[in-house]
Write a protein that holds these residues in place. Structure first.
Motif, PDB file in Angstrom:
ATOM      1  N   SER A 187       0.850  -1.175   0.000  1.00 23.60           N
ATOM      2  CA  SER A 187       0.000   0.000   0.000  1.00 23.60           C
ATOM      3  C   SER A 187       0.892   1.234   0.000  1.00 23.60           C
ATOM      4  O   SER A 187       1.847   1.309   0.775  1.00 23.60           O
ATOM      5  N   TYR A 197      -6.947   1.879   6.546  1.00 21.36           N
ATOM      6  CA  TYR A 197      -5.839   2.495   5.814  1.00 21.36           C
ATOM      7  C   TYR A 197      -5.713   4.000   6.000  1.00 21.36           C
ATOM      8  O   TYR A 197      -4.652   4.565   5.739  1.00 21.36           O
ATOM      9  N   GLU A 204      -0.430  -3.006   4.824  1.00 21.98           N
ATOM     10  CA  GLU A 204      -1.250  -3.951   4.043  1.00 21.98           C
ATOM     11  C   GLU A 204      -0.986  -5.346   4.577  1.00 21.98           C
ATOM     12  O   GLU A 204       0.163  -5.728   4.783  1.00 21.98           O
ATOM     13  N   VAL A 230      -3.146  -1.914  -2.485  1.00 23.21           N
ATOM     14  CA  VAL A 230      -4.390  -1.425  -1.886  1.00 23.21           C
ATOM     15  C   VAL A 230      -4.932  -0.261  -2.710  1.00 23.21           C
ATOM     16  O   VAL A 230      -6.141  -0.156  -2.950  1.00 23.21           O
TER      17      VAL A 230
END
Length: 357
Positions: A187, A197, A204, A230
């Motif tokens: 990510s 997130y 991730e 992500v």
């Protein structure tokens, strides 16, 4: 005779792949991504290697074997791999959380997962398999296949990296003998208000669960690395409309997803990584950067790290094609069409015998 010849020709012209997967099921992103490959013509799946990640390995192996029974592809071998990460442990992680904060999703360690023994396989909602796992372990199977088909085998890694790291540790030529590595993980800077997130944009699960393995994998000399992040995955969802479409399609693959999807709306994490390997044109933007994982045992442990040529440290790293955006309408259409087709090479699929919901 003609259909048999056609399939044999497909196998001759096919792209070789090994699916390395944590495999919670039934349905869901882990299992559905396998269906992307299983439904695709000109793809020769050499085997499926399974490891602990989203769930415990042995239960995941059972879900995988049962999926192959339901769609009629029991000819594909399934190998058991790693049960635990190389270094990280559940107890150590819980102690780490007391200092640095809670990790919202921990796969097999998550509090919402059903509680049973690591090696216990509970009754599966789709029925327990009658076929058996291979006697060969995941790492040795991975090594054997790249030596059998040098520079032809894609390694698709959509769970933690432990099996791949073990293969690299056993055979220093493993990575360079593969055709490429495809990863769902990492990510960078996802544009989202998803609470997993928004405050931890470099976190991730797949790379976080076994950071040491992830770093070993990124330092190996692969001919090509492609990473589905992500950032791009959250542009996708298995919508209620897609599930309704699949309900009306009378193929084992479509019926499997429609029958066992309990939570429409989830991101199509692994399905996108698989589909983009089949059709790279689904990806509309990528970055070509060096990628690694933090092994600092502090707050950044397991986070994704990236560099360009301008700021890369003196580390032996390979550049990776890091996917950032997808043509979502095109991907939706691609996925539905793929699940609408007969499964190539299927024999005696059992999905039709499943009880109706």
């Amino acid at each position: 005779m003609s259909s048999r010849f056609s399939f044999a020709q497909d196998r001759q012209d096919s792209r070789y792949i090994i699916i390395d997967q944590d495999a919670v099921g039934p349905a869901g992103t882990d299992m559905n991504s396998m269906l992307v490959f299983l439904q695709a013509p000109h793809v020769n799946i050499l085997g499926i290697t399974v490891l602990t990640g989203d769930g415990w390995r042995d239960e995941e192996v059972a879900h995988t074997l049962r999926l192959l029974e339901l769609i009629g592809r029991t000819d594909i071998p399934v190998m058991a791999g790693a049960v635990t990460p190389l270094v990280r442990t559940q107890d150590w992680t819980h102690a780490w959380e007391q200092i640095y904060g809670k990790v919202l999703y921990q796969g097999a360690w998550s509090s919402f997962r059903p509680k049973h023994g690591i090696d216990e396989v509970p009754p599966l909602s789709e029925g327990n398999p009658t076929t058996k796992v291979s006697d060969e372990d995941a790492a040795h199977f991975l090594i054997r296949m790249v030596h059998k088909y040098p520079h032809k085998v894609t390694i698709y890694a959509a769970g933690p990296m432990t099996n791949i790291a073990q293969a690299i540790s056993l055979d220093p030529h493993f990575a360079e003998l593969a055709a490429e590595l495809v990863i769902m993980g990492g990510s960078l800077n996802p544009h989202t208000d998803d609470k997993e997130y928004v405050d931890s944009p470099r976190h991730e699960f797949n790379l976080w669960f076994d950071p040491e393995a992830s770093s070993i994998v990124f330092h190996a000399h692969w001919p090509k690395i492609t990473v589905t992040t992500v950032d791009v995955s959250i542009e996708t969802h298995l919508t209620k409309e897609m599930v309704e479409q699949l309900k009306g399609i009378n193929t084992p693959a479509a019926q499997y997803i429609a029958h066992y999807t309990t939570k429409p709306g989830d991101y199509l994490w692994d399905e996108l990584a698989a589909a983009a390997w089949l059709d790279p044109g689904l990806i509309t933007r990528e970055r070509f950067v060096y990628i690694d994982v933090s092994l600092d045992k502090g707050i950044s442990y397991g986070d994704t790290i990236v560099w360009s040529d301008d700021d890369k440290p003196a580390l032996d790293l390979q550049k990776a094609h890091v996917q950032m955006d997808v043509d979502w309408p095109k991907f939706q259409k691609f996925f539905i069409q793929l699940m609408s087709s007969p499964t190539p090479g299927a024999s005696n699929p059992q999905m039709a015998a499943q009880p109706k919901r």
